[in-house]
Write a protein that holds these residues in place. Structure first.
Motif, mmCIF file in Angstrom:
data_model
loop_
_atom_site.group_PDB
_atom_site.id
_atom_site.type_symbol
_atom_site.label_atom_id
_atom_site.label_comp_id
_atom_site.label_asym_id
_atom_site.label_seq_id
_atom_site.Cartn_x
_atom_site.Cartn_y
_atom_site.Cartn_z
ATOM 1 N N SER A 86 51.297 -6.573 -29.565
ATOM 2 C CA SER A 86 50.905 -5.272 -29.037
ATOM 3 C C SER A 86 52.151 -4.415 -28.990
ATOM 4 C CB SER A 86 50.293 -5.405 -27.636
ATOM 5 O OG SER A 86 51.246 -5.934 -26.723
ATOM 6 N N THR A 134 50.494 -11.075 -28.476
ATOM 7 C CA THR A 134 49.160 -11.310 -27.934
ATOM 8 C C THR A 134 48.974 -12.813 -27.759
ATOM 9 O OG1 THR A 134 48.207 -11.528 -30.140
ATOM 10 C CG2 THR A 134 48.283 -9.288 -29.186
ATOM 11 N N ASP A 135 47.846 -13.229 -27.248
ATOM 12 C CA ASP A 135 47.581 -14.667 -27.106
ATOM 13 C C ASP A 135 47.623 -15.360 -28.466
ATOM 14 O OD1 ASP A 135 47.319 -14.374 -24.387
ATOM 15 O OD2 ASP A 135 45.123 -14.406 -24.388
#
Length: 209
Positions: A54, A64-65
């Motif tokens: 991001s 991000t995950d």
């Protein structure tokens, strides 16, 4: 985005916040990778479009995950390879980073699993960086940068940055290694009761808090 270049970006973003909390900026990312800022901007846009980071213009880059999971997988490969080279091929801890940079993109998952098993599932690489397990879990003790530790603090060396091979060699010559107990003094630090002086060492050594 399945490419060694993308993996290098994700790994660098992840590693930046392992030992301090401030997220990485595009300019820092460019400096660490040795790449022009314009190239970094373009790649970050691609990684963001792929859902791996991001980022807002002029802001920090965060994983991000999905990006974190992929970065951890690459970090695991890199650190296992470094450990393998030191233990099995007598590489010095100042010699393994560049070799691992190449090999992490080429060995198979089967070989990586074999290396992990042969080494006894190590939890830390030669520099003290945590090796994620196959499930992606990372184990790390409470830490403090030597430069930030107060006089009188006594702690084991948990980690030494591998970014400067020449400094690594100087630190090793001074008797400092992962696991060695260091005492912080008003003038710097001591090892085994002996005052030790290595320029810039306090900025690349982390102790147990």
């Amino acid at each position: 985005m399945a490419s060694p270049a993308a993996d290098d970006y994700l790994k660098t973003v992840f590693a930046h916040t392992e030992w301090q909390p401030t997220p990485i900026t595009p300019s820092q990312l460019a400096a660490k990778l040795g790449i022009a800022p314009s190239s970094v901007t373009e790649m970050v846009k691609k990684l963001a479009a792929a859902g791996l980071v991001s980022h807002v213009p002029y802001g920090a880059v965060r994983l991000t995950d999905d990006g974190t999971a992929r970065a951890i997988a690459v970090i695991r490969r890199h650190r296992l390879i470094e450990t393998w080279l030191v233990r099995e091929f007598d590489y010095g801890w100042d010699e393994v980073h560049d070799e691992a940079e190449v090999l992490e993109h080429t060995i198979s998952d089967r070989l990586l699993e074999g290396i992990d098993a042969r080494l006894g599932r190590p939890r830390f690489d030669p520099h003290g960086d945590a090796i994620p397990n196959a499930a992606g879990s990372v184990e790390r003790e409470p830490f403090v940068l030597l430069a930030d530790a107060p006089a009188g603090h006594i702690g084991r060396v948990l980690r030494v940055s591998d970014q400067n091979p020449e400094l690594l060699r100087a630190i090793e010559a001074a008797g400092i290694a992962v696991g060695v107990e260091v005492t912080v003094t008003a003038a710097g630090f001591s090892v085994g009761g002996v005052e030790t002086e290595v320029a810039h060492a306090a900025d690349v050594i982390w102790l147990r808090a």
